[in-house]
Design a protein around this motif. Structure first.
Motif, mmCIF file in Angstrom:
data_model
loop_
_atom_site.group_PDB
_atom_site.id
_atom_site.type_symbol
_atom_site.label_atom_id
_atom_site.label_comp_id
_atom_site.label_asym_id
_atom_site.label_seq_id
_atom_site.Cartn_x
_atom_site.Cartn_y
_atom_site.Cartn_z
ATOM 1 N N ARG A 1 0.809 -1.224 0.000
ATOM 2 C CA ARG A 1 0.000 0.000 0.000
ATOM 3 C C ARG A 1 0.844 1.277 0.000
ATOM 4 O O ARG A 1 0.305 2.369 0.036
ATOM 5 C CB ARG A 1 -0.960 -0.009 1.178
ATOM 6 C CG ARG A 1 -1.935 -1.185 1.048
ATOM 7 C CD ARG A 1 -3.255 -1.036 1.684
ATOM 8 N NE ARG A 1 -3.889 0.238 1.635
ATOM 9 C CZ ARG A 1 -4.722 0.656 0.671
ATOM 10 N NH1 ARG A 1 -4.958 -0.116 -0.353
ATOM 11 N NH2 ARG A 1 -5.296 1.827 0.748
ATOM 12 N N ASP A 2 2.156 1.147 -0.085
ATOM 13 C CA ASP A 2 3.033 2.312 -0.125
ATOM 14 C C ASP A 2 3.039 2.890 -1.542
ATOM 15 O O ASP A 2 3.494 2.245 -2.486
ATOM 16 C CB ASP A 2 4.450 1.917 0.293
ATOM 17 C CG ASP A 2 5.370 3.106 0.463
ATOM 18 O OD1 ASP A 2 5.141 4.161 -0.170
ATOM 19 O OD2 ASP A 2 6.328 2.988 1.241
ATOM 20 N N GLU A 3 2.554 4.115 -1.680
ATOM 21 C CA GLU A 3 2.444 4.745 -3.000
ATOM 22 C C GLU A 3 3.797 4.902 -3.691
ATOM 23 O O GLU A 3 3.883 4.843 -4.910
ATOM 24 C CB GLU A 3 1.769 6.108 -2.876
ATOM 25 C CG GLU A 3 0.319 6.011 -2.477
ATOM 26 C CD GLU A 3 -0.322 7.382 -2.249
ATOM 27 O OE1 GLU A 3 0.355 8.413 -2.411
ATOM 28 O OE2 GLU A 3 -1.512 7.393 -1.909
ATOM 29 N N ALA A 4 4.851 5.107 -2.930
ATOM 30 C CA ALA A 4 6.178 5.286 -3.514
ATOM 31 C C ALA A 4 6.731 3.992 -4.116
ATOM 32 O O ALA A 4 7.673 4.031 -4.904
ATOM 33 C CB ALA A 4 7.146 5.817 -2.461
ATOM 34 N N LEU A 5 6.156 2.864 -3.760
ATOM 35 C CA LEU A 5 6.670 1.576 -4.219
ATOM 36 C C LEU A 5 5.881 0.977 -5.371
ATOM 37 O O LEU A 5 6.246 -0.088 -5.879
ATOM 38 C CB LEU A 5 6.707 0.592 -3.050
ATOM 39 C CG LEU A 5 7.549 1.030 -1.848
ATOM 40 C CD1 LEU A 5 7.447 0.010 -0.731
ATOM 41 C CD2 LEU A 5 8.985 1.283 -2.241
ATOM 42 N N SER B 1 14.795 -2.329 -1.799
ATOM 43 C CA SER B 1 15.461 -1.609 -0.706
ATOM 44 C C SER B 1 14.569 -1.532 0.531
ATOM 45 O O SER B 1 15.064 -1.617 1.664
ATOM 46 C CB SER B 1 15.899 -0.218 -1.153
ATOM 47 O OG SER B 1 14.805 0.581 -1.489
ATOM 48 N N GLU B 2 13.262 -1.420 0.346
ATOM 49 C CA GLU B 2 12.343 -1.398 1.494
ATOM 50 C C GLU B 2 12.339 -2.752 2.208
ATOM 51 O O GLU B 2 12.343 -2.815 3.437
ATOM 52 C CB GLU B 2 10.932 -1.021 1.047
ATOM 53 C CG GLU B 2 9.931 -0.934 2.166
ATOM 54 C CD GLU B 2 10.199 0.192 3.170
ATOM 55 O OE1 GLU B 2 9.509 0.218 4.205
ATOM 56 O OE2 GLU B 2 11.084 1.032 2.940
ATOM 57 N N MET B 3 12.335 -3.844 1.456
ATOM 58 C CA MET B 3 12.366 -5.159 2.085
ATOM 59 C C MET B 3 13.702 -5.397 2.789
ATOM 60 O O MET B 3 13.734 -5.985 3.870
ATOM 61 C CB MET B 3 12.092 -6.264 1.052
ATOM 62 C CG MET B 3 10.646 -6.332 0.596
ATOM 63 S SD MET B 3 9.429 -6.352 1.944
ATOM 64 C CE MET B 3 9.990 -7.700 2.949
ATOM 65 N N LYS B 4 14.805 -4.913 2.227
ATOM 66 C CA LYS B 4 16.104 -5.025 2.905
ATOM 67 C C LYS B 4 16.081 -4.244 4.219
ATOM 68 O O LYS B 4 16.576 -4.716 5.236
ATOM 69 C CB LYS B 4 17.226 -4.492 2.011
ATOM 70 C CG LYS B 4 17.694 -5.454 0.980
ATOM 71 C CD LYS B 4 18.883 -4.872 0.230
ATOM 72 C CE LYS B 4 19.416 -5.859 -0.772
ATOM 73 N NZ LYS B 4 20.586 -5.341 -1.476
ATOM 74 N N ARG B 5 15.500 -3.055 4.186
ATOM 75 C CA ARG B 5 15.417 -2.230 5.381
ATOM 76 C C ARG B 5 14.571 -2.917 6.453
ATOM 77 O O ARG B 5 14.968 -3.006 7.611
ATOM 78 C CB ARG B 5 14.821 -0.854 5.057
ATOM 79 C CG ARG B 5 14.817 0.103 6.243
ATOM 80 C CD ARG B 5 13.959 1.319 5.981
ATOM 81 N NE ARG B 5 12.546 1.001 5.882
ATOM 82 C CZ ARG B 5 11.752 0.700 6.918
ATOM 83 N NH1 ARG B 5 12.232 0.640 8.131
ATOM 84 N NH2 ARG B 5 10.476 0.435 6.716
ATOM 85 N N ILE B 6 13.429 -3.427 6.066
ATOM 86 C CA ILE B 6 12.537 -4.114 7.019
ATOM 87 C C ILE B 6 13.236 -5.339 7.600
ATOM 88 O O ILE B 6 13.197 -5.576 8.802
ATOM 89 C CB ILE B 6 11.206 -4.492 6.342
ATOM 90 C CG1 ILE B 6 10.382 -3.233 6.070
ATOM 91 C CG2 ILE B 6 10.420 -5.480 7.189
ATOM 92 C CD1 ILE B 6 9.184 -3.453 5.178
ATOM 93 N N TYR B 7 13.892 -6.104 6.743
ATOM 94 C CA TYR B 7 14.587 -7.309 7.200
ATOM 95 C C TYR B 7 15.685 -6.953 8.202
ATOM 96 O O TYR B 7 15.826 -7.598 9.242
ATOM 97 C CB TYR B 7 15.163 -8.052 5.990
ATOM 98 C CG TYR B 7 15.863 -9.335 6.346
ATOM 99 C CD1 TYR B 7 15.130 -10.487 6.581
ATOM 100 C CD2 TYR B 7 17.243 -9.388 6.447
ATOM 101 C CE1 TYR B 7 15.755 -11.678 6.919
ATOM 102 C CE2 TYR B 7 17.884 -10.576 6.774
ATOM 103 C CZ TYR B 7 17.138 -11.707 7.009
ATOM 104 O OH TYR B 7 17.763 -12.875 7.334
ATOM 105 N N ALA B 8 16.445 -5.916 7.907
ATOM 106 C CA ALA B 8 17.551 -5.521 8.794
ATOM 107 C C ALA B 8 17.057 -4.888 10.094
ATOM 108 O O ALA B 8 17.676 -5.067 11.147
ATOM 109 C CB ALA B 8 18.461 -4.540 8.065
ATOM 110 N N ASP B 9 15.945 -4.168 10.049
ATOM 111 C CA ASP B 9 15.467 -3.427 11.214
ATOM 112 C C ASP B 9 14.603 -4.246 12.160
ATOM 113 O O ASP B 9 14.277 -3.768 13.246
ATOM 114 C CB ASP B 9 14.649 -2.207 10.777
ATOM 115 C CG ASP B 9 15.528 -1.115 10.179
ATOM 116 O OD1 ASP B 9 16.767 -1.253 10.249
ATOM 117 O OD2 ASP B 9 14.967 -0.147 9.636
#
Length: 105
Positions: A77-81, A90-98
């Motif tokens: 639901r993220d409009e930027a994606l 990059s968002e999935m990498k960020r979520i995985y790392a965080d």
């Protein structure tokens, strides 16, 4: 009969974009996350939802079901994606790392 045929073709043409979606596979460590979202016919986020394959790949990665569904819902639901494969990655990498504390592994 001719009007019915033209109407059916027009309806099929309008309905086809409704079934559009996005699907990408990203490898993280030794797991693959299948980012798969149901998309509406517009670029705007209106009824975008995660497909089961996306949620299931997060569960396989070690997240519990509610967390997996929340992550997938947020990403889809993220409009930027929307139609942005590099942004999704990059968002999935960020979520995985965080969020290691939410994974069982």
């Amino acid at each position: 009969m001719k009007k019915l045929l033209i109407g059916a073709i027009a309806l099929a043409g309008l309905a086809a974009p409704v079934f559009a979606g996005t699907a990408y596979a990203y490898k993280f460590k030794d797991h693959t996350i299948y980012v798969s979202c149901f998309r509406g016919p517009w670029k705007e986020v209106i009824w975008d939802r995660p497909n089961a394959k996306f949620v299931d790949s997060l569960v396989t990665l070690g997240y519990d079901y509610p967390t997996s569904h929340a992550i997938a819902e947020r990403v889809c639901r993220d409009e930027a994606l929307v139609f942005n494969p590099e942004g999704l990655k990059s968002e999935m990498k960020r979520i995985y790392a965080d969020s290691p504390e939410y994974r069982k592994r």
